[in-house]
Design a protein around this motif. Structure first.
Motif, short mmCIF file in Angstrom:
data_model
loop_
_atom_site.label_atom_id
_atom_site.label_comp_id
_atom_site.label_asym_id
_atom_site.label_seq_id
_atom_site.Cartn_x
_atom_site.Cartn_y
_atom_site.Cartn_z
N VAL A 22 0.84 -1.21 0.00
CA VAL A 22 0.00 0.00 0.00
C VAL A 22 0.87 1.26 0.00
CG1 VAL A 22 -1.67 1.37 1.32
CG2 VAL A 22 -1.96 -1.10 1.12
N THR A 28 1.52 3.78 -3.28
CA THR A 28 1.03 5.16 -3.17
C THR A 28 2.16 6.14 -3.49
OG1 THR A 28 -0.51 4.46 -1.46
CG2 THR A 28 -0.08 6.81 -1.61
N ASN A 36 6.07 16.17 2.16
CA ASN A 36 5.57 16.58 3.48
C ASN A 36 5.02 15.35 4.19
OD1 ASN A 36 4.86 18.27 5.59
ND2 ASN A 36 2.83 18.72 4.72
N SER A 45 8.64 11.02 7.07
CA SER A 45 9.11 10.00 8.00
C SER A 45 8.12 8.85 8.19
CB SER A 45 9.39 10.63 9.36
OG SER A 45 8.22 11.30 9.81
N GLY A 105 4.96 5.93 6.83
CA GLY A 105 4.96 4.74 5.97
C GLY A 105 5.13 5.09 4.51
N VAL A 117 10.08 16.94 4.78
CA VAL A 117 9.52 17.64 5.94
C VAL A 117 9.11 16.59 6.97
CG1 VAL A 117 7.80 19.29 6.76
CG2 VAL A 117 8.62 19.41 4.38
N CYS A 118 9.67 16.69 8.18
CA CYS A 118 9.35 15.74 9.25
C CYS A 118 9.69 16.38 10.59
CB CYS A 118 10.13 14.44 9.06
SG CYS A 118 11.91 14.65 9.16
N SER A 159 13.21 12.73 13.49
CA SER A 159 13.32 11.81 12.35
C SER A 159 14.29 12.31 11.28
CB SER A 159 11.93 11.60 11.71
OG SER A 159 11.05 11.02 12.63
N VAL A 219 0.32 15.07 4.58
CA VAL A 219 -0.13 15.55 5.89
C VAL A 219 -1.26 16.59 5.79
CG1 VAL A 219 0.60 16.54 8.09
CG2 VAL A 219 2.24 15.21 6.74
N SER A 259 -2.00 13.35 -1.14
CA SER A 259 -2.33 11.96 -0.77
C SER A 259 -2.79 11.96 0.68
CB SER A 259 -1.12 11.06 -0.95
OG SER A 259 -1.35 9.80 -0.41
N VAL A 260 -3.39 13.08 1.09
CA VAL A 260 -3.81 13.23 2.49
C VAL A 260 -5.13 12.49 2.68
CG1 VAL A 260 -4.43 14.89 4.28
CG2 VAL A 260 -2.70 15.49 2.57
N LEU A 315 -4.48 12.20 -5.30
CA LEU A 315 -4.08 10.83 -5.60
C LEU A 315 -5.04 9.83 -4.98
CD1 LEU A 315 -1.75 9.00 -6.73
CD2 LEU A 315 -0.83 9.02 -4.42
N ALA A 316 -5.51 8.90 -5.79
CA ALA A 316 -6.19 7.72 -5.25
C ALA A 316 -5.41 6.54 -5.81
CB ALA A 316 -7.64 7.69 -5.70
N ALA A 352 3.82 7.79 13.10
CA ALA A 352 4.59 6.60 12.76
C ALA A 352 5.96 6.99 12.22
CB ALA A 352 3.84 5.79 11.71
N GLY A 359 8.22 5.22 9.73
CA GLY A 359 8.25 4.04 8.86
C GLY A 359 7.00 3.20 9.10
N1 LIG Z 1 -4.21 8.17 -1.68
C1 LIG Z 1 -4.05 6.93 -1.25
O1 LIG Z 1 -4.43 6.02 -1.93
C2 LIG Z 1 -3.36 6.70 0.07
C3 LIG Z 1 -2.73 5.49 0.34
C4 LIG Z 1 -2.02 5.36 1.54
C5 LIG Z 1 -2.00 6.42 2.43
N2 LIG Z 1 -2.68 7.57 2.16
C6 LIG Z 1 -2.66 8.73 3.09
O2 LIG Z 1 -1.34 9.26 3.08
C7 LIG Z 1 -1.07 9.83 4.34
C8 LIG Z 1 0.26 9.28 4.87
O3 LIG Z 1 0.14 7.88 5.07
P1 LIG Z 1 1.26 7.13 5.88
O4 LIG Z 1 0.97 5.68 5.76
O5 LIG Z 1 2.59 7.62 5.49
O6 LIG Z 1 0.95 7.64 7.38
P2 LIG Z 1 1.85 7.46 8.66
O7 LIG Z 1 2.72 6.27 8.51
O8 LIG Z 1 0.94 7.54 9.82
O9 LIG Z 1 2.83 8.73 8.67
C9 LIG Z 1 2.41 10.03 8.87
C10 LIG Z 1 3.68 10.84 9.10
O10 LIG Z 1 3.39 12.25 9.10
C11 LIG Z 1 4.28 12.86 10.03
N3 LIG Z 1 3.70 14.14 10.45
C12 LIG Z 1 2.73 14.38 11.35
N4 LIG Z 1 2.46 15.71 11.42
C13 LIG Z 1 3.28 16.30 10.52
C14 LIG Z 1 3.47 17.64 10.09
N5 LIG Z 1 2.77 18.67 10.63
N6 LIG Z 1 4.37 17.90 9.13
C15 LIG Z 1 5.11 16.89 8.56
N7 LIG Z 1 4.98 15.60 8.93
C16 LIG Z 1 4.07 15.31 9.89
C17 LIG Z 1 4.42 11.87 11.15
O11 LIG Z 1 5.67 11.87 11.81
P3 LIG Z 1 6.20 12.84 12.94
O12 LIG Z 1 5.09 13.77 13.33
O13 LIG Z 1 6.64 11.96 14.05
O14 LIG Z 1 7.33 13.51 12.23
C18 LIG Z 1 4.35 10.53 10.41
O15 LIG Z 1 5.66 10.08 10.12
C19 LIG Z 1 -2.26 9.50 5.25
O16 LIG Z 1 -3.10 10.64 5.31
C20 LIG Z 1 -2.95 8.37 4.52
O17 LIG Z 1 -4.32 8.33 4.81
C21 LIG Z 1 -3.34 7.73 1.00
#
Ligand SMILES: NC(=O)c1ccc[n+]([C@@H]2O[C@H](COP(=O)([O-])OP(=O)(O)OC[C@H]3O[C@@H](n4cnc5c(N)ncnc54)[C@H](OP(=O)(O)O)[C@@H]3O)[C@@H](O)[C@H]2O)c1
Length: 315
Positions: free
Chosen positions: A129, A133, A153, A156, A158, A177-178, A182, A216, A237-238, A261-262, A307, A309
């Motif tokens: 996933v 993405t 943005n 750090s 997934g 940006v993180c 991280s 984000v 991709s938020v 993005l979907a 998270a 990673g």
């Molecule tokens: N379009 C699609 O098909 C699709 C597929 C998968 C995921 N997504 C979406 O993509 C987004 C990211 O997914 P993910 O799996 O990477 O989530 P994740 O693993 O929960 O990671 C989110 C990251 O954002 C960081 N973060 C939080 N606040 C922040 C800020 N103000 N500025 C910069 N970084 C910040 C967090 O780390 P720290 O705050 O500790 O630095 C964390 O590392 C989610 O909204 C998810 O729903 C969309």
């Protein structure tokens, strides 16, 4: 019978439990997979809680249609349906499916691919996933070319940790940006510059980016557009409904400059990722491993939104 993480209602991680249920039977185009590992995604939290409410139009209005959560799988093929030509029993595979938090799953043959040879099942389960993405966001929506400067943005998390490495493989210069904690990790996987969001605002800069991959939604869209180059693209991709709607309406006005993005799971992109992984250009970043019985705890950690990673579930 098999063990699976099951829920019968929407709610917090308290509504899920490890139970014995019937094993699924593969259809003609499906393979049956003995699951070795899965991983956690923000979408699991959305389907667990059934929020935002419009998601229930797909997942079940009153009760969830799918009792078993989980989208990423890595495991070994046990049996194949009669139309399946690409896999044989014994193949080690990975992919994006439904109902992955279980000992046994069925997957359409177009949703899975042969697992990268140099990854364990746990590492492979972190990929589908999040990496698809990142790949589709950078390569297809942002159309990254060698020499482009891309800002990620949420670098750090997934998706972000795959995005940094995939952008590098596409020849881009990367600003990540993180949070400050991280910074070293994202530099170690390829970021050229790091912005600590606790100290600096990435939209207050004279730099102009060829692409922004936003995971984000922390800065107003108008500010993000201001730091794009004249031909730059903003890709959202938020996974928040309000943000997605805002970005969708902006994409109608600024066609080609703002995109939502979907991601769509497919075997070709899994095979592309396998090539990058086997070439050593992409390696999953794993924060923690949880046994199947601790999925609730893994989901709670995911729900916190910080998270580093991926979190992997071992089955
Ligand atoms: N379009 C699609 O098909 C699709 C597929 C998968 C995921 N997504 C979406 O993509 C987004 C990211 O997914 P993910 O799996 O990477 O989530 P994740 O693993 O929960 O990671 C989110 C990251 O954002 C960081 N973060 C939080 N606040 C922040 C800020 N103000 N500025 C910069 N970084 C910040 C967090 O780390 P720290 O705050 O500790 O630095 C964390 O590392 C989610 O909204 C998810 O729903 C969309």
């Amino acid at each position: 019978m098999m063990r699976a993480i099951v829920r019968d209602e929407y709610g917090t991680p308290d509504v899920i439990a490890l139970r014995e249920i019937d094993e699924p039977t593969p259809g003609d185009d499906e393979v049956s997979i003995r699951v070795h590992a899965s991983s956690v995604n923000p979408a699991d939290w959305i389907f667990l809680t059934g929020r935002p409410y419009p998601v229930r139009l797909v997942s079940g209005l009153v009760r969830p249609k799918g009792r078993v959560l989980g989208m990423d799988v890595a495991g070994r093929v046990q049996s194949v349906g009669r139309n399946v030509t690409r896999f044989r029993p014994g193949d080690e595979v990975f992919g994006e499916i439904a109902s992955a938090y279980a000992e046994q799953v069925c997957a359409h043959q177009d949703r899975i691919a042969i697992k990268p040879a140099n990854l364990t099942f746990e590492q492979a389960a972190a990929v589908p996933v999040a990496a698809m993405t990142a790949l589709q966001g950078l390569r297809d929506a942002a159309r990254i070319r060698p020499g482009h400067h891309v800002l990620i943005n949420g670098a750090s998390g997934g998706v972000g940790t795959f995005a940094v490495q995939i952008a590098k493989s596409l020849g881009a210069e990367i600003t990540a940006v993180c949070s400050g904690g991280s910074a070293d990790m994202v530099r170690s996987i390829g970021a050229d510059h790091v912005v600590d969001y606790g100290r600096d605002d990435f939209t207050r800069t004279s730099v102009r980016y060829d692409a922004i991959l936003d995971l984000v939604g922390s800065a107003p869209l108008s500010d993000c557009r201001r730091v794009l180059s004249p031909t730059g693209t903003y890709v959202s991709s938020v996974g928040r409904l309000g943000w997605s709607l805002k970005a969708f309406f902006a994409s109608l006005v600024w066609r080609d400059r703002v995109r939502v993005l979907a991601s769509s799971p497919n075997a070709a992109d899994l095979a592309y990722l396998r090539t990058l992984i086997e070439a050593g250009e992409v390696t999953p970043v794993i924060e923690r491993r949880y046994p199947l019985s601790d999925v609730a705890e893994a989901l709670r950690r995911q729900g916190e939104g910080h998270a580093r990673g991926k979190s992997v579930i071992t089955v």
